[in-house]
Design an enzyme around this catalytic site. Structure first.
Site, short mmCIF file in Angstrom:
data_model
loop_
_atom_site.label_atom_id
_atom_site.label_comp_id
_atom_site.label_asym_id
_atom_site.label_seq_id
_atom_site.Cartn_x
_atom_site.Cartn_y
_atom_site.Cartn_z
N ASP A 196 0.85 -1.19 0.00
CA ASP A 196 0.00 0.00 0.00
C ASP A 196 0.89 1.24 0.00
O ASP A 196 2.10 1.17 0.18
CB ASP A 196 -0.97 0.00 1.19
CG ASP A 196 -0.25 -0.05 2.53
OD1 ASP A 196 0.96 -0.37 2.56
OD2 ASP A 196 -0.88 0.24 3.56
N ASP A 228 2.10 4.69 1.59
CA ASP A 228 2.16 5.36 2.90
C ASP A 228 2.05 6.87 2.70
O ASP A 228 2.79 7.45 1.91
CB ASP A 228 3.47 5.03 3.61
CG ASP A 228 3.64 3.53 3.85
OD1 ASP A 228 2.73 2.93 4.44
OD2 ASP A 228 4.67 2.97 3.42
N ASP A 236 -3.96 3.23 5.25
CA ASP A 236 -3.88 3.99 6.50
C ASP A 236 -3.27 5.35 6.21
O ASP A 236 -2.77 5.61 5.11
CB ASP A 236 -3.08 3.23 7.57
CG ASP A 236 -1.69 2.85 7.12
OD1 ASP A 236 -1.19 3.47 6.16
OD2 ASP A 236 -1.09 1.93 7.70
#
Length: 479
Positions: free
Chosen positions: A202, A204, A253
């Site tokens: 993913d 960041d 996130d």
């Protein structure tokens, strides 16, 4: 008694707004609880759902084209959510629905809807780096730090990754270009932009509107997939939120930071995207190796770390003219640990104007001592350094959130000593201070080192607090 309000008792306009929204005459309790929300409710009521449906469909076509769902299903899910309040009688749930609907109607178009219109031309700004020349050096440095002994009996937490990560990554690449003043990236994807051989999962990110963005994205995923999406907040990670699906699979996130923090983060511009300066990322990597868990990760997959470190080493060689000749001078700086008080004293006088740095391993103790000093010039860089810094009477005070490794009783391991030096250098970079000579010595101190076993390590600071979450399906916000 749950009576309906008398039409003559309350202002007709406010009553009408609430009645239209709920699809029913509100009870006395509902009216009094919701009347202060009348302005938000009116925005929701007049919101053009057809345009919103069109934007979500365009987002689906561009970023989630492989997800098997029809246009009519998307429309039904959107209209169902925007009428959910008509079947809800719990005041707490009504407040949650109003809050989340308000986020959608006031922010979605500017945050995610804008990704569907023609983008500005990409300004190609890549530099060709000779990463191969640094691979052997990186491997030598990492090999000397590969000293963690893996406890096979230790139960490791599983990090399940959603199949939607690839779709979200595609969206994030465009998002980073459109919102490059408020969102920057770091980690593997940022290094991939420099070295296409880097593998990444993913993306960041650091951003100034994390909560709003994640809520909008969570709804986009919900409307496209029909899945229940949950946003979670972790107490021991500052201003951190994560999106997971109903099966607890990780989607994305984000750390939220203030705009003034964003302004001082060192960054470079590549293909219309701002990434955290790889020099800063390299210092963070050196700092993180003081964390025993990170050394365990290194032991499991050294080649992944090697590709990243070689990329960053080549960047600092090219950008700062660092010569890797093994001349380390006074690096790492001398570190003495007081295990009882959990403070490490770092001798800094050879490099900086402050003579020493007191590194606290307990954040609350540092906060208390700063209050006692009656000093108001501390710098809090939030999750960028996970620490506050203060220079007072030629002494730096700061907090170190990682473990401290020991090579013998009462002796700081050189891996942690370098991590502490890197932590101080992060401050220098963030405040535009001098750091290049110190950086050169620090990197050279990692060359030609023998492995030194870990004798023991300190425990990390225990963070109080509870987990927070937003459950869209159940209309619950707990923070």
């Amino acid at each position: 008694m749950n009576r309906n309000p008398d039409q003559n008792t309350f202002p007709n306009i406010t009553l009408k707004i609430i009645e239209t929204y709920l699809g029913r005459v509100p009870s006395v309790n509902e009216y009094h609880m919701l009347k202060l929300q009348a302005r938000n409710i009116q925005k929701i009521t007049v919101f053009n759902k057809d345009i919103f449906v069109s934007l979500v469909k365009k987002n689906k076509k561009r970023f989630f084209s492989d997800v098997d769902t029809s246009a009519s299903e998307i429309k039904d899910r959107i209209l169902s959510y925007f009428s959910k309040q008509t079947q809800t009688y719990n005041i707490g749930k009504l407040f949650t629905i109003i809050e989340l609907q308000s986020v959608l109607v006031t922010t979605y178009t500017d945050i995610l809807g804008v990704l569907t219109i023609k983008a500005p031309n990409v300004i190609s700004s890549k530099i060709s780096y000779n990463v191969t020349s640094m691979e052997e050096l990186a491997r030598d440095m990492l090999n000397s730090m590969n000293v963690a002994i893996i406890d096979k009996a230790k139960v490791m937490g599983r990090h399940n990754v959603s199949s939607l990560v690839k779709n979200v990554n595609k969206l994030m690449e465009e998002y980073l270009r459109r919102h490059n003043k408020s969102c920057i990236c770091y980690g593997s994807y940022s290094l991939y932009l420099i070295n296409p051989n880097i593998r990444y999962g993913d993306i960041d990110i650091l951003q100034t509107n994390s909560r709003t963005f994640l809520i909008d994205l969570a709804f986009l995923i919900k409307f496209i997939t029909g899945n229940n999406i949950i946003l979670s907040k972790i107490p021991y990670l500052r201003n951190y939120m994560v999106i997971k699906d109903e099966n607890d699979n990780h989607i994305i996130d984000s750390f939220n930071i203030r705009q003034d923090t964003m302004n001082v983060v060192p960054k470079i511009f590549i293909d219309n995207i701002y990434i955290v300066d790889p020099t800063f990322q390299l210092l963070n990597m050196i700092k993180m190796f003081s964390q025993i868990d990170r050394l365990e990760d290194l032991s499991k997959d050294p080649e992944k770390f090697n590709a990243r470190m070689a990329t960053m080493l080549e960047y600092v060689r090219y950008t700062h003219g660092i010569v890797f000749d093994g001349k380390r001078n006074n690096m790492p700086m001398k570190c003495i640990i007081d295990e009882n008080n959990r403070i490490v004293t770092v001798t800094t006088k050879d490099y900086f104007s402050f003579k020493k740095c007191l590194v606290y391993l307990d954040e609350n103790v540092l906060s208390s001592d700063i209050l006692d000093l009656n000093a108001d010039t501390s710098c809090d860089f939030e999750s960028v350094t996970n620490s506050v810094y203060l220079i007072h009477d030629n002494i730096m005070y700061t907090y170190f959130s990682n473990t401290i490794l020991l090579s013998d009783k009462g002796k700081v391991h050189e891996i942690s000593a370098r991590g502490l030096c890197a932590h101080i250098l992060l401050y220098q970079m963030l405040t535009s201070g001098e750091y290049k000579q110190c950086l050169s010595d620090l990197l050279n101190s990692m060359m030609n080192r023998d492995k030194i076993p870990i004798y023991s390590h300190t425990e990390r600071d225990k963070k109080p607090g509870r987990h927070g979450f937003i459950n869209i399906e159940k209309d619950i916000i707990v923070f």
